[in-house]
Design an enzyme around this catalytic site. Structure first.
Site, PDB file in Angstrom:
ATOM      1  N   HIS A  99       0.881  -1.260   0.041  1.00  0.00           N
ATOM      2  CA  HIS A  99      -0.194  -0.003   0.170  1.00  0.00           C
ATOM      3  C   HIS A  99       0.892   1.302   0.011  1.00  0.00           C
ATOM      4  O   HIS A  99       2.025   1.112   0.570  1.00  0.00           O
ATOM      5  CB  HIS A  99      -0.860   0.260   1.252  1.00  0.00           C
ATOM      6  CG  HIS A  99      -1.747  -0.975   1.796  1.00  0.00           C
ATOM      7  ND1 HIS A  99      -1.221  -1.954   2.425  1.00  0.00           N
ATOM      8  CD2 HIS A  99      -2.978  -1.106   1.669  1.00  0.00           C
ATOM      9  CE1 HIS A  99      -2.154  -2.991   2.653  1.00  0.00           C
ATOM     10  NE2 HIS A  99      -3.172  -2.537   2.079  1.00  0.00           N
ATOM     11  N   ASP A 102       2.352   2.019   3.421  1.00  0.00           N
ATOM     12  CA  ASP A 102       3.424   1.076   3.834  1.00  0.00           C
ATOM     13  C   ASP A 102       4.701   1.674   3.749  1.00  0.00           C
ATOM     14  O   ASP A 102       5.996   1.224   4.462  1.00  0.00           O
ATOM     15  CB  ASP A 102       3.226  -0.282   3.407  1.00  0.00           C
ATOM     16  CG  ASP A 102       1.969  -0.904   3.273  1.00  0.00           C
ATOM     17  OD1 ASP A 102       1.214  -0.456   4.246  1.00  0.00           O
ATOM     18  OD2 ASP A 102       1.833  -1.589   2.551  1.00  0.00           O
TER      19      ASP A 102
END
Ligand code: XLS
Ligand code: NI
Ligand code: NI
Length: 433
Positions: A99, A102
């Protein structure tokens, strides 16, 4: 090289007799099964978020992991990437997934978020070129930041819809730039806590409009990957709109997108929805929307998404049986959306968790392939439905109630129950495990 995994060797296949913790017993990447190398069947991916961004908290306590890359700077993000790619290489996983949140620090503005993401994407690009590791899928985190607390596409505030759409665009751009093979939409907080403050009709229309925009952007940009929705019945919201495969299919049909979007099915989410994993896989196959899997299980007692590494070979055999019956993965793969237990502090725990998961998947897939190749289960299934392959059986489906009623009387049709032979079939399965 960082020194995070210091002393940990690259993990190789050593066979079932090996006593080495850092070895595969079943995952021999080049072993050919049903005409295809295991690595191409399984298409393993490591998930960036759980392995590198999750601090080890639970509802009763915070961070347990001390990682040298924890922090909100670009330097920390680059160190995290260095360590992540070292892990991918130690394991020999061909893919990873991420993502936006992240991999990059949260900026003060949307523009700063985008700039941070673009810088990390360039850094990833260099590392992917150097290592040969590829991107299975990218996705947007539209659920952690408080701005998404009431949903992303389904938020009552149009500004959040706009912010989410813009974020998805940057994440699709990142995925395309890195040659990602899929783009995933998990409806993080697309759901509701109480109907008392929720307009479900509007929220559905908003979700449909967002998905249409994603599909339009795919076509406009020429993205070749698959768009995947990941169903989940609840958590974080009490009721999630993308409940399960059947619900997602109904949603896709409603918006005319069933030919454009497939599903990423997670083992633990299937269980939370009250299904087995193989049920969800088989249904997706039959509906023509099977895409990819997240191979992480839940604890069967606790009833929430514990995201544990998979280790139950019989369960995995039945799952990969359905994957093989679907013809195997095309753009999809086996993503470990799994995290360590919060007491598993050591760098080697991270490696061994993946080693065990990869080995269990390989053992499950090999058992599934043997079951399919031997054909006993399929022969039994075919025999059970053989009546439908006769002329009379086929004719029934295009007949009408009047004609069928007349035929039942004329032919004296009197159906006799036949055994479903369930235990016999379960015994057959156990012979392969
Ligand atoms: C959460 C989901 C999530 C998706 C990616 O339960 O599994 O991790 O896979 O957003
Ligand atoms: Ni999940
Ligand atoms: Ni997932």
């Amino acid at each position: 090289m960082t020194d995070f995994f210091k002393g940990i060797p690259a993990v190789k296949y050593e066979g079932t007799a090996s006593d080495n913790d850092f070895a595969f017993r079943h995952y021999n990447p080049d072993e050919v099964v049903m005409g295809k190398a295991l690595k191409d069947h399984l298409r393993f991916a490591a998930a960036y978020w759980h392995s590198f961004a999750w601090p080890g908290g639970d509802p009763f306590g915070g961070q347990t992991f001390d990682r040298p890359w924890f922090g909100d700077s670009m330097d920390a993000a680059r160190l995290k990437a260095d360590v992540a790619f070292e892990m991918f290489q130690i394991l020999g996983v061909p893919y990873f997934c991420f993502h936006d949140a992240d991999v990059r620090p949260e900026g003060a503005t949307f523009a700063e978020n985008t700039k941070n993401l673009e810088q990390i994407v360039d850094y990833f690009g260099e590392k992917m070129d150097a290592t040969g590791v590829k991107l299975l899928w990218g996705t947007a985190n539209l659920f952690s930041h408080k701005r998404f607390m009431s949903g992303a596409a389904t938020n009552p505030d149009p500004d959040v819809f706009a912010y989410s759409a813009a974020t998805i665009k940057t994440c699709m751009d990142a995925t395309m730039k890195l040659g990602g093979e899929n783009y995933v939409l998990w409806g993080g907080r697309e759901g509701y806590e109480t109907l008392l403050n929720t307009d479900m009709g509007r929220e559905r229309q908003q979700a449909g409009a967002m998905l249409q925009m994603v599909v339009d952007y795919k076509h406009k940009t020429g993205f070749k990957g698959a768009i995947l929705i990941e169903p989940k019945p609840q958590e974080p919201t009490k009721h999630q709109y993308d409940y399960d495969v059947a619900t997602v299919y109904g949603f896709l049909k409603d918006f005319g997108l069933e030919g454009e979007v497939q599903v990423n099915i997670e083992q633990g989410h299937a269980i939370l929805a009250g299904h087995s994993f193989e049920h969800e896989l088989a249904l997706a196959r039959e509906l023509g929307i099977f895409g990819s899997i997240d191979m992480n299980r839940n604890d069967y007692q606790s009833g929430w998404d514990t995201d544990q590494f998979p280790n139950n070979v019989p369960e995995m055999a039945l799952a990969y049986y359905e994957v093989l019956r679907a013809g195997g993965f095309t753009t999809g793969g086996t993503n470990f959306d799994a995290k360590l237990r919060r007491q598993s502090l050591d760098p080697e725990d991270l490696i061994l968790a993946h080693v065990g998961g990869m080995d269990a998947c390989a053992a499950g897939l090999k058992a599934a392939a043997a079951m399919l190749e031997d054909g006993k289960l399929e022969a039994a299934r075919d025999a059970r439905y053989a009546g439908w392959d006769t002329v009379a059986g086929k004719a029934l489906l295009s007949s009408d109630l009047d004609s069928i009623a007349a035929k039942v009387v004329a032919d004296g049709i009197d159906p006799q129950p036949r055994s479903g032979r369930q235990e016999r079939l379960e015994n057959v399965v156990n012979r392969y495990l």
